[in-house]
Design a protein around this motif. Structure first.
Motif, mmCIF file in Angstrom:
data_model
loop_
_atom_site.group_PDB
_atom_site.id
_atom_site.type_symbol
_atom_site.label_atom_id
_atom_site.label_comp_id
_atom_site.label_asym_id
_atom_site.label_seq_id
_atom_site.Cartn_x
_atom_site.Cartn_y
_atom_site.Cartn_z
ATOM 1 N N ILE A 1 2.871 -6.990 -1.791
ATOM 2 C CA ILE A 1 3.976 -7.903 -2.113
ATOM 3 C C ILE A 1 4.980 -7.207 -3.032
ATOM 4 C CG2 ILE A 1 4.581 -10.085 -3.217
ATOM 5 C CD1 ILE A 1 1.835 -11.135 -2.348
ATOM 6 N N VAL A 2 4.457 -6.492 -4.037
ATOM 7 C CA VAL A 2 5.352 -5.742 -4.939
ATOM 8 C C VAL A 2 6.182 -4.746 -4.137
ATOM 9 C CG1 VAL A 2 5.388 -3.999 -6.762
ATOM 10 C CG2 VAL A 2 3.934 -6.004 -6.994
ATOM 11 N N GLY A 3 5.526 -4.034 -3.201
ATOM 12 C CA GLY A 3 6.228 -3.067 -2.370
ATOM 13 C C GLY A 3 7.328 -3.705 -1.542
ATOM 14 N N ARG A 4 7.136 -4.974 -1.158
ATOM 15 C CA ARG A 4 8.159 -5.648 -0.364
ATOM 16 C C ARG A 4 9.322 -6.108 -1.235
ATOM 17 N NH1 ARG A 4 5.005 -10.066 3.079
ATOM 18 N NH2 ARG A 4 3.061 -9.234 2.262
ATOM 19 N N LEU A 5 9.061 -6.360 -2.517
ATOM 20 C CA LEU A 5 10.091 -6.953 -3.375
ATOM 21 C C LEU A 5 10.888 -5.919 -4.160
ATOM 22 C CD1 LEU A 5 8.178 -10.036 -4.786
ATOM 23 C CD2 LEU A 5 10.026 -10.000 -3.110
ATOM 24 N N ILE A 6 10.262 -4.779 -4.478
ATOM 25 C CA ILE A 6 10.829 -3.875 -5.473
ATOM 26 C C ILE A 6 12.189 -3.324 -5.043
ATOM 27 C CG2 ILE A 6 9.831 -1.706 -4.722
ATOM 28 C CD1 ILE A 6 8.879 -1.203 -7.523
ATOM 29 N N ARG A 7 12.382 -3.120 -3.736
ATOM 30 C CA ARG A 7 13.686 -2.649 -3.278
ATOM 31 C C ARG A 7 14.116 -3.497 -2.089
ATOM 32 N NH1 ARG A 7 17.584 1.031 -3.302
ATOM 33 N NH2 ARG A 7 18.193 2.064 -1.399
ATOM 34 N N TYR A 8 14.021 -4.791 -2.246
ATOM 35 C CA TYR A 8 14.369 -5.737 -1.209
ATOM 36 C C TYR A 8 15.762 -5.445 -0.695
ATOM 37 C CZ TYR A 8 14.669 -10.245 1.098
ATOM 38 O OH TYR A 8 14.788 -11.232 2.028
ATOM 39 N N PRO A 9 16.057 -5.447 0.577
ATOM 40 C CA PRO A 9 15.195 -5.786 1.711
ATOM 41 C C PRO A 9 14.403 -4.609 2.269
ATOM 42 C CG PRO A 9 17.416 -5.464 2.482
ATOM 43 C CD PRO A 9 17.439 -5.223 1.002
ATOM 44 N N TYR A 10 14.440 -3.423 1.647
ATOM 45 C CA TYR A 10 13.626 -2.318 2.168
ATOM 46 C C TYR A 10 12.202 -2.439 1.632
ATOM 47 C CZ TYR A 10 18.294 -0.680 3.042
ATOM 48 O OH TYR A 10 19.583 -0.608 3.452
ATOM 49 N N GLU A 11 11.288 -1.720 2.304
ATOM 50 C CA GLU A 11 9.897 -1.814 1.870
ATOM 51 C C GLU A 11 9.388 -0.491 1.320
ATOM 52 O OE1 GLU A 11 7.102 -3.435 4.453
ATOM 53 O OE2 GLU A 11 8.241 -5.251 4.861
ATOM 54 N N ILE A 12 8.540 -0.568 0.318
ATOM 55 C CA ILE A 12 7.837 0.602 -0.194
ATOM 56 C C ILE A 12 6.411 0.498 0.337
ATOM 57 C CG2 ILE A 12 7.195 1.883 -2.253
ATOM 58 C CD1 ILE A 12 9.968 1.357 -2.741
ATOM 59 N N PRO A 13 5.880 1.562 0.964
ATOM 60 C CA PRO A 13 4.516 1.471 1.504
ATOM 61 C C PRO A 13 3.500 1.157 0.406
ATOM 62 C CG PRO A 13 5.578 3.489 2.214
ATOM 63 C CD PRO A 13 6.487 2.859 1.234
ATOM 64 N N VAL A 14 2.489 0.418 0.784
ATOM 65 C CA VAL A 14 1.490 -0.012 -0.192
ATOM 66 C C VAL A 14 0.738 1.195 -0.765
ATOM 67 C CG1 VAL A 14 -0.342 -0.387 1.490
ATOM 68 C CG2 VAL A 14 -0.313 -1.711 -0.618
ATOM 69 N N GLY A 15 0.590 2.253 0.046
ATOM 70 C CA GLY A 15 -0.099 3.446 -0.443
ATOM 71 C C GLY A 15 0.615 4.059 -1.632
ATOM 72 N N THR A 16 1.948 4.047 -1.594
ATOM 73 C CA THR A 16 2.737 4.594 -2.695
ATOM 74 C C THR A 16 2.595 3.737 -3.947
ATOM 75 O OG1 THR A 16 4.298 5.357 -1.046
ATOM 76 C CG2 THR A 16 5.034 5.395 -3.315
ATOM 77 N N VAL A 17 2.689 2.417 -3.774
ATOM 78 C CA VAL A 17 2.550 1.516 -4.925
ATOM 79 C C VAL A 17 1.162 1.667 -5.539
ATOM 80 C CG1 VAL A 17 2.655 -0.872 -5.700
ATOM 81 C CG2 VAL A 17 4.178 -0.092 -3.893
ATOM 82 N N MET A 18 0.134 1.702 -4.650
ATOM 83 C CA MET A 18 -1.245 1.820 -5.151
ATOM 84 C C MET A 18 -1.467 3.157 -5.849
ATOM 85 S SD MET A 18 -3.437 -0.516 -5.221
ATOM 86 C CE MET A 18 -4.830 0.470 -5.706
ATOM 87 N N GLY A 19 -0.777 4.208 -5.379
ATOM 88 C CA GLY A 19 -0.907 5.509 -6.021
ATOM 89 C C GLY A 19 -0.540 5.418 -7.495
ATOM 90 N N VAL A 20 0.545 4.721 -7.783
ATOM 91 C CA VAL A 20 0.991 4.587 -9.168
ATOM 92 C C VAL A 20 0.077 3.628 -9.941
ATOM 93 C CG1 VAL A 20 2.872 3.840 -10.649
ATOM 94 C CG2 VAL A 20 3.364 5.096 -8.551
ATOM 95 N N VAL A 21 -0.093 2.427 -9.402
ATOM 96 C CA VAL A 21 -0.900 1.416 -10.102
ATOM 97 C C VAL A 21 -2.338 1.910 -10.284
ATOM 98 C CG1 VAL A 21 -1.819 -0.923 -9.938
ATOM 99 C CG2 VAL A 21 0.516 -0.460 -9.220
#
Lengths: 313, 324
Positions: free
Chosen positions: B288-308
């Motif tokens: 969900i964070v990946g979908r919102l952070i640069r709305y309307p584009y998406e950040i893959p969940v793998g990238t978000v999880m890499g940081v978190v």
């Protein structure tokens, strides 16, 4: 006896350089030669910078399987570059004077590396914990970098993407002169510190007893290491395990940890591996960028072997 | 064993509520506007929900729960808290398997690719566990370090092959966990993960005993070798499934079991549900964070999880370090 080994290494490095320059030379010879000389200069610099910085880093941390890159320093450098693109935009970043930019990046890396590594060394953490933390920090910086890469526009991304693989074909020749001065200064500093390094390798207590100001010396050496890493990362990109490979090989060849011997041996081994490998890949295997991947693979195997053998002893 | 004390009941209710809220958010967050009211009145909106949003949410839940359980099992088998499929060569081996089967049999069905990836993951994980058991138990941080570099070596082999075959882009898309391509009909293999979680539940007590080590578990009447094989198959299949369907999602299997064991102890049967729910929630939240952070584009969940995940890992590492 040992001197002969150094001579042999020097001869091998020279042979690799000559092979690099001369194999398959045709067309406008003066032009091709100039191009190859520039590239050779870059490769020699990178080989020397990585080798020397790894040896110093291993001595300072008292561990043979540590390299600055394993601790995430080059990931940190790339993250810093990406952060600059993110803040300034791709055009703003590209129009910066490359040497001013490079200087700023190096200073940034030195500052960040000291902020990160000095507290760890000061607290004298368990080496395994420190290694693991460093590796995970590297992952964190790489992830942050790719997160930022997703946040910037496609045009900016094109500027950024070039930096993230080790590439020996697109060497940054525009930085060469400036980098050469830095590498030279770094190598001279390392050479002058060779006796101090021998003392440092005895451990903090003995070294302090022998009159070394431990924290100041270590901090200075770490700055030197991060500067050298920044130079090599800027020229060709990140190479996580190359330093480990070279330092381990050099130690095997000269059979001593004495820095007067080990530093030149490592530097020469770095040149042989990089220049020789590049020649081999360019002419015999027909594809040169794969060298970075192969070094990663072989370096990784060496690391695993050291880990298993070292933990037995 | 598990006493349903009022406070445990309360945390349970809060946790399920949180997961439910995440699911609702996931269903209604996206580029095309979708609101609960429109779903009831508008068939097109209902279509969107059923074809895209619901499969995506389910995929995140299944992959998250599965990977967290795989991490838990792997930590039990290697008797080390700091390993998980994505940092110990399992995911990289699965990747290598997909790459090889794509090169040799480009037309193979998805289930066939999954099977090959699973076998490759099994081989890669076996090598890791075999070696990890030979490292001295007095230095617990060597095992994860070994795992990460081992994963790097397997990954470098995959990169080299991909480079030679001009498949680097293909590889990087497979590698990075991403739910944006999940539609109805493209994720159903992930349901096998649910099956694997059920098997894990079935063998949970034996896994708890396995964590005591080989001698102790044999002494307690466990068929150690057989349980090891079961655990390996579970980990490899779950990892292979998620790598094939959505790509690699790092750190879920590491962070979640560690946090849960800190809160709930080490009885696998008692923590299994928490680990599954925690993994599902974490992956869903990151998506969900990946979908919102640069709305309307998406950040893959793998990238978000890499940081978190890396940040969580460091936190766990140093909290543990400061305790002794």
């Amino acid at each position: 006896m040992v001197d002969r080994r150094l001579l042999a290494l020097g001869a091998a490095a020279l042979a690799a350089a000559v092979a690099f320059l001369s194999i398959g030379l045709k067309g406008n010879i003066a032009f091709v030669l100039e191009l190859r000389l520039l590239k050779l200069a870059a490769l020699v610099q990178v080989g020397v910078a990585v080798a020397v910085s790894t040896v110093i880093f291993q001595t300072v941390t008292g561990n043979r399987i540590l390299t600055p890159s394993i601790m995430g320093l080059d990931a940190l450098y790339l993250f810093g570059q990406m952060a600059m693109i993110f803040l300034l935009g791709g055009v703003g970043y590209a129009t910066l004077d490359p040497q001013v930019k490079f200087g700023a990046e190096i200073l940034l890396l030195m500052a960040l590396a000291s902020a990160l590594l000095l507290p760890m060394l000061k607290r004298r953490l368990d080496m395994g914990l420190m290694l693991l933390a460093g590796v995970v920090l590297g992952v964190l910086f790489r992830s942050l970098q790719s997160l930022l890469a997703r946040l910037i526009s496609p045009n900016d991304f094109a500027v950024a993407q070039v930096m993230s693989y080790a590439n020996f074909n697109a060497v940054r020749t525009d930085l060469l002169a400036f980098a050469a001065i830095l590498t030279f200064a770094g190598v001279v500093a390392a050479w002058r510190a060779r006796h101090v390094l021998d003392v440092i390798s005895l451990g903090p207590d003995t070294a302090t007893g022998l009159g070394v100001n431990w924290m100041a010396t270590v901090a200075g050496l770490l700055l030197l290491v991060s500067g050298l890493i920044a130079v090599s990362t800027a020229l060709v990109g990140p190479m996580a395990l190359f330093g480990l490979l070279v330092a381990t090989l050099a130690e095997r060849i000269v059979g001593t940890r004495r820095h007067g011997m080990l530093l030149p041996a490592a530097a020469l081994t770095g040149i042989v591996t990089l220049v020789g490998g590049q020649t081999l890949f360019q002419h015999a295997l027909g594809n040169a960028t794969a060298l970075g991947i192969v070094i990663e693979f072989v370096g990784g195997l060496v690391f695993l072997l050291l880990l298993i053998v070292g933990s037995r002893a | 064993m598990i006493a349903a004390s009022p406070s445990a009941l309360r945390t349970g209710v809060i946790a399920s509520l949180g997961l439910a809220i995440l699911c609702v958010l996931s269903l209604f967050v996206g580029v095309s506007p979708l609101s609960p009211g429109r779903v009831l009145s508008d068939t097109e909106a209902l279509q969107l929900l059923l074809v895209s949003r619901l499969p995506r949410t389910l995929a995140a839940l299944l992959a998250g729960a599965g990977l967290a359980i795989a991490g838990l099992i792997m930590q039990t088998l290697s008797r080390n808290r700091f390993v998980e499929p994505a940092t110990a060569g399992t995911a990289q081996s699965a990747e290598l398997g997909i790459l090889v089967v794509t090169l040799l049999l480009p037309g193979a069905a998805l289930w066939a690719k999954t099977l090959v990836a699973g076998i490759a993951a099994l081989a890669g994980t076996s090598v890791f566990l075999f070696t990890a058991h030979r490292l001295p138990p007095t230095q617990p941080f060597l095992v994860p370090l070994f795992g990460i570099v081992y994963g790097g070596v397997v990954g470098a082999a995959a990169t080299f092959i991909a480079w030679q075959a001009d498949l680097l882009q293909f590889l990087s898309i497979w590698t990075n966990g991403d739910f944006s391509g999940v539609l109805r009909g493209r994720y159903e293999l992930l349901w096998i993960t649910a099956l694997m979680v059920a098997v894990a539940w079935f063998v949970a007590d034996r896994l708890t005993i396995m964590a005591l080590g080989r001698e102790a578990s044999i002494g307690l009447g466990i068929d150690y070798a057989r349980m090891m094989r079961i655990g390996l198959v579970l980990v490899s299949l779950i990892t292979a499934l998620s790598v094939v369907v959505v790509g690699m999602i790092p750190f879920v299997g590491l962070a979640v079991p560690n946090i849960v064991s800190r809160l709930k102890g080490d009885n696998v049967r008692g923590t299994l549900g928490w680990v599954a729910a925690g993994g599902a929630g974490l992956v869903l939240a990151c998506d969900i964070v990946g979908r919102l952070i640069r709305y309307p584009y998406e950040i893959p969940v793998g990238t978000v999880m890499g940081v978190v995940g890396a940040a969580l890992f460091l936190w766990l590492l140093f909290r543990r370090g400061s305790h002794g």
